[in-house]
Scaffold this motif. Structure first.
Motif, PDB file in Angstrom:
ATOM      1  N   TYR A 189       0.810  -1.208   0.000  1.00  0.00           N
ATOM      2  CA  TYR A 189       0.000   0.000   0.000  1.00  0.00           C
ATOM      3  C   TYR A 189       0.849   1.266   0.000  1.00  0.00           C
ATOM      4  O   TYR A 189       2.002   1.285   0.422  1.00  0.00           O
ATOM      5  CB  TYR A 189      -0.925   0.013   1.223  1.00  0.00           C
ATOM      6  N   HIS A 190       0.257   2.340  -0.506  1.00  0.00           N
ATOM      7  CA  HIS A 190       0.773   3.701  -0.357  1.00  0.00           C
ATOM      8  C   HIS A 190      -0.413   4.561   0.045  1.00  0.00           C
ATOM      9  O   HIS A 190      -1.540   4.322  -0.403  1.00  0.00           O
ATOM     10  CB  HIS A 190       1.379   4.226  -1.660  1.00  0.00           C
ATOM     11  N   PHE A 191      -0.176   5.557   0.898  1.00  0.00           N
ATOM     12  CA  PHE A 191      -1.250   6.418   1.374  1.00  0.00           C
ATOM     13  C   PHE A 191      -0.993   7.857   0.913  1.00  0.00           C
ATOM     14  O   PHE A 191       0.032   8.447   1.255  1.00  0.00           O
ATOM     15  CB  PHE A 191      -1.336   6.378   2.902  1.00  0.00           C
ATOM     16  N   ILE A 192      -1.915   8.401   0.138  1.00  0.00           N
ATOM     17  CA  ILE A 192      -1.804   9.784  -0.325  1.00  0.00           C
ATOM     18  C   ILE A 192      -2.703  10.647   0.571  1.00  0.00           C
ATOM     19  O   ILE A 192      -3.931  10.512   0.537  1.00  0.00           O
ATOM     20  CB  ILE A 192      -2.249   9.936  -1.798  1.00  0.00           C
ATOM     21  N   VAL A 193      -2.091  11.496   1.386  1.00  0.00           N
ATOM     22  CA  VAL A 193      -2.850  12.368   2.280  1.00  0.00           C
ATOM     23  C   VAL A 193      -3.210  13.645   1.522  1.00  0.00           C
ATOM     24  O   VAL A 193      -2.319  14.337   1.006  1.00  0.00           O
ATOM     25  CB  VAL A 193      -2.044  12.707   3.545  1.00  0.00           C
ATOM     26  N   ILE A 194      -4.499  13.954   1.465  1.00  0.00           N
ATOM     27  CA  ILE A 194      -4.970  15.141   0.742  1.00  0.00           C
ATOM     28  C   ILE A 194      -5.427  16.178   1.751  1.00  0.00           C
ATOM     29  O   ILE A 194      -6.387  15.959   2.497  1.00  0.00           O
ATOM     30  CB  ILE A 194      -6.141  14.801  -0.210  1.00  0.00           C
ATOM     31  N   ARG A 195      -4.740  17.307   1.783  1.00  0.00           N
ATOM     32  CA  ARG A 195      -5.116  18.427   2.643  1.00  0.00           C
ATOM     33  C   ARG A 195      -5.498  19.661   1.811  1.00  0.00           C
ATOM     34  O   ARG A 195      -6.093  20.600   2.321  1.00  0.00           O
ATOM     35  CB  ARG A 195      -3.948  18.780   3.559  1.00  0.00           C
ATOM     36  N   ASP A 196      -5.119  19.650   0.540  1.00  0.00           N
ATOM     37  CA  ASP A 196      -5.364  20.782  -0.358  1.00  0.00           C
ATOM     38  C   ASP A 196      -6.871  20.968  -0.554  1.00  0.00           C
ATOM     39  O   ASP A 196      -7.551  20.098  -1.092  1.00  0.00           O
ATOM     40  CB  ASP A 196      -4.670  20.511  -1.701  1.00  0.00           C
ATOM     41  N   ARG A 197      -7.409  22.120  -0.117  1.00  0.00           N
ATOM     42  CA  ARG A 197      -8.848  22.364  -0.203  1.00  0.00           C
ATOM     43  C   ARG A 197      -9.331  22.355  -1.644  1.00  0.00           C
ATOM     44  O   ARG A 197     -10.449  21.906  -1.938  1.00  0.00           O
ATOM     45  CB  ARG A 197      -9.206  23.718   0.416  1.00  0.00           C
ATOM     46  N   CYS A 198      -8.508  22.814  -2.551  1.00  0.00           N
ATOM     47  CA  CYS A 198      -8.893  22.847  -3.966  1.00  0.00           C
ATOM     48  C   CYS A 198      -9.067  21.434  -4.505  1.00  0.00           C
ATOM     49  O   CYS A 198     -10.055  21.137  -5.178  1.00  0.00           O
ATOM     50  CB  CYS A 198      -7.849  23.617  -4.771  1.00  0.00           C
ATOM     51  N   VAL A 199      -8.128  20.550  -4.198  1.00  0.00           N
ATOM     52  CA  VAL A 199      -8.211  19.160  -4.670  1.00  0.00           C
ATOM     53  C   VAL A 199      -9.405  18.456  -4.043  1.00  0.00           C
ATOM     54  O   VAL A 199     -10.157  17.745  -4.733  1.00  0.00           O
ATOM     55  CB  VAL A 199      -6.910  18.399  -4.334  1.00  0.00           C
ATOM     56  N   LEU A 200      -9.624  18.657  -2.740  1.00  0.00           N
ATOM     57  CA  LEU A 200     -10.775  18.042  -2.075  1.00  0.00           C
ATOM     58  C   LEU A 200     -12.076  18.509  -2.713  1.00  0.00           C
ATOM     59  O   LEU A 200     -13.008  17.720  -2.916  1.00  0.00           O
ATOM     60  CB  LEU A 200     -10.766  18.395  -0.583  1.00  0.00           C
ATOM     61  N   SER A 201     -12.143  19.786  -3.054  1.00  0.00           N
ATOM     62  CA  SER A 201     -13.345  20.343  -3.665  1.00  0.00           C
ATOM     63  C   SER A 201     -13.587  19.753  -5.053  1.00  0.00           C
ATOM     64  O   SER A 201     -14.722  19.409  -5.414  1.00  0.00           O
ATOM     65  CB  SER A 201     -13.219  21.864  -3.762  1.00  0.00           C
ATOM     66  N   ILE A 202     -12.531  19.614  -5.842  1.00  0.00           N
ATOM     67  CA  ILE A 202     -12.662  19.044  -7.183  1.00  0.00           C
ATOM     68  C   ILE A 202     -13.144  17.596  -7.104  1.00  0.00           C
ATOM     69  O   ILE A 202     -14.059  17.189  -7.830  1.00  0.00           O
ATOM     70  CB  ILE A 202     -11.315  19.119  -7.932  1.00  0.00           C
ATOM     71  N   LEU A 203     -12.558  16.821  -6.205  1.00  0.00           N
ATOM     72  CA  LEU A 203     -12.945  15.420  -6.063  1.00  0.00           C
ATOM     73  C   LEU A 203     -14.387  15.289  -5.573  1.00  0.00           C
ATOM     74  O   LEU A 203     -15.108  14.369  -5.976  1.00  0.00           O
ATOM     75  CB  LEU A 203     -11.997  14.704  -5.096  1.00  0.00           C
ATOM     76  N   ALA A 204     -14.816  16.208  -4.719  1.00  0.00           N
ATOM     77  CA  ALA A 204     -16.193  16.179  -4.213  1.00  0.00           C
ATOM     78  C   ALA A 204     -17.192  16.569  -5.299  1.00  0.00           C
ATOM     79  O   ALA A 204     -18.289  15.999  -5.392  1.00  0.00           O
ATOM     80  CB  ALA A 204     -16.324  17.133  -3.022  1.00  0.00           C
ATOM     81  N   ARG A 205     -16.797  17.508  -6.130  1.00  0.00           N
ATOM     82  CA  ARG A 205     -17.713  18.051  -7.131  1.00  0.00           C
ATOM     83  C   ARG A 205     -18.035  17.056  -8.234  1.00  0.00           C
ATOM     84  O   ARG A 205     -19.136  17.067  -8.798  1.00  0.00           O
ATOM     85  CB  ARG A 205     -17.077  19.321  -7.717  1.00  0.00           C
ATOM     86  N   TYR A 206     -17.094  16.177  -8.548  1.00  0.00           N
ATOM     87  CA  TYR A 206     -17.277  15.266  -9.671  1.00  0.00           C
ATOM     88  C   TYR A 206     -17.715  13.864  -9.262  1.00  0.00           C
ATOM     89  O   TYR A 206     -17.676  12.938 -10.068  1.00  0.00           O
ATOM     90  CB  TYR A 206     -15.988  15.197 -10.494  1.00  0.00           C
ATOM     91  N   ASN A 207     -18.105  13.705  -8.010  1.00  0.00           N
ATOM     92  CA  ASN A 207     -18.638  12.407  -7.555  1.00  0.00           C
ATOM     93  C   ASN A 207     -19.588  12.673  -6.396  1.00  0.00           C
ATOM     94  O   ASN A 207     -19.155  13.030  -5.302  1.00  0.00           O
ATOM     95  CB  ASN A 207     -17.492  11.488  -7.110  1.00  0.00           C
ATOM     96  N   SER A 208     -20.890  12.505  -6.627  1.00  0.00           N
ATOM     97  CA  SER A 208     -21.884  12.800  -5.586  1.00  0.00           C
ATOM     98  C   SER A 208     -21.679  11.939  -4.352  1.00  0.00           C
ATOM     99  O   SER A 208     -22.005  12.344  -3.231  1.00  0.00           O
ATOM    100  CB  SER A 208     -23.297  12.595  -6.141  1.00  0.00           C
ATOM    101  N   ASN A 209     -21.123  10.736  -4.525  1.00  0.00           N
ATOM    102  CA  ASN A 209     -20.875   9.852  -3.383  1.00  0.00           C
ATOM    103  C   ASN A 209     -19.688  10.312  -2.541  1.00  0.00           C
ATOM    104  O   ASN A 209     -19.473   9.794  -1.440  1.00  0.00           O
ATOM    105  CB  ASN A 209     -20.631   8.422  -3.856  1.00  0.00           C
TER     106      ASN A 209
END
Length: 274
Positions: free
Chosen positions: A150-170
């Motif tokens: 395994y590798h773990f990618i920690v996402i703290r960037d608000r812009c990236v979190l917002s993009i990922l949230a916007r393109y997947n309702s789940n």
């Protein structure tokens, strides 16, 4: 780090594929006692393994089928360029204990029984010490043949979190989470797809339980193969071809409470046979 060219071949029995180490590993790596654990690359492909002693200062390393496939070994002798460093597991463990000196408020069984998926979070930030503890919990999960793919990618960037949230309702909860951890499987380290998914799922469960045990909330969001969201993940996180995104876990301080439901189902329990 040692770098050398060595022959990859079948051993005398024809069952094992080995690399003969051209030096006394115990002397070079200053390990007079115990097993010598090593990591490095074979023709640029990462590995983690241990050396087997053949006596008189001679050592070999066994290559599993996944590594053989990755480097293109098909039974015929081949020369490979190898880098090799010693892994001091005791030293690593000591550092990890200091990094993750965070107390958990729940015993293991209580955490298992009471954990629930949390999709609403407050704006309160989560400390890096807590994130390190969560990651360490993931690294403590069991894996097939201890390959730890395994590798773990920690996402703290608000812009990236917002993009990922916007393109997947789940995955909408990512918009307001404190962060997320993408659990990825290394296909070069674990060549059997079923084992790769199982290993990463075990790590994800450890992560979710640790999140809950620390008083935080978390939720598992699966990654559908060949989906547009999977492609977006790969693009946003700049994942190399060897990494397969398996799941994304949002975390943060919970802003919702859920009623606990009983989970025991007698009909799902079978002894000795169906």
């Amino acid at each position: 780090m040692e770098q050398f060219d060595a022959l990859i071949k079948k051993d005398g029995s024809g069952r094992l594929t080995i690399v003969e180490i051209p030096f006394n590993a115990k002397e070079v790596f200053h390990k007079p006692k115990g097993t010598v654990y090593v990591s490095g690359t074979i023709n640029g492909i990462e590995y983690r393994s241990k050396l087997l002693s053949r006596g008189n200062g001679k050592f070999v390393m066994v290559l599993d089928k996944a590594m053989q496939k990755s480097i293109g070994f098909h039974g015929q002798e081949m020369t490979a360029n190898i880098t090799m460093s010693s892994e001091d597991l005791e030293s690593v463990a000591g550092k990890s204990d200091k990094i993750t000196d965070v107390k958990c408020g729940l015993d293991a069984f209580t955490a298992i029984k009471t954990r629930q998926s949390i999709r609403k979070f407050t704006a309160k930030p989560v400390s890096q010490d807590m994130v390190s503890a969560i990651l360490y919990a993931g690294m403590c999960a069991p894996t097939a043949k201890d390959k730890r793919p395994y590798h773990f990618i920690v996402i703290r960037d608000r812009c990236v979190l917002s993009i990922l949230a916007r393109y997947n309702s789940n995955a909408a909860m990512l918009e307001h989470s404190a962060g997320a951890i993408t659990v990825c499987g290394d296909k070069n380290r674990e060549g059997i797809k079923e084992f790769l998914y199982a290993d990463c799922a075990a790590a994800a469960q450890n992560i979710l339980l640790c999140i809950h045990g620390l008083g935080l909330g978390g939720v598992w969001c699966g990654v559908v193969p060949n989906s547009d969201w999977r492609k977006l993940l790969i693009e946003q996180l700049a994942l190399p071809n060897k990494l397969e995104p398996i799941s994304v876990i949002a975390f943060g301080w919970p802003d919702e409470e859920k009623e606990l439901c009983p989970r025991w189902e007698t009909a799902k329990v079978h002894y000795d046979k169906w």
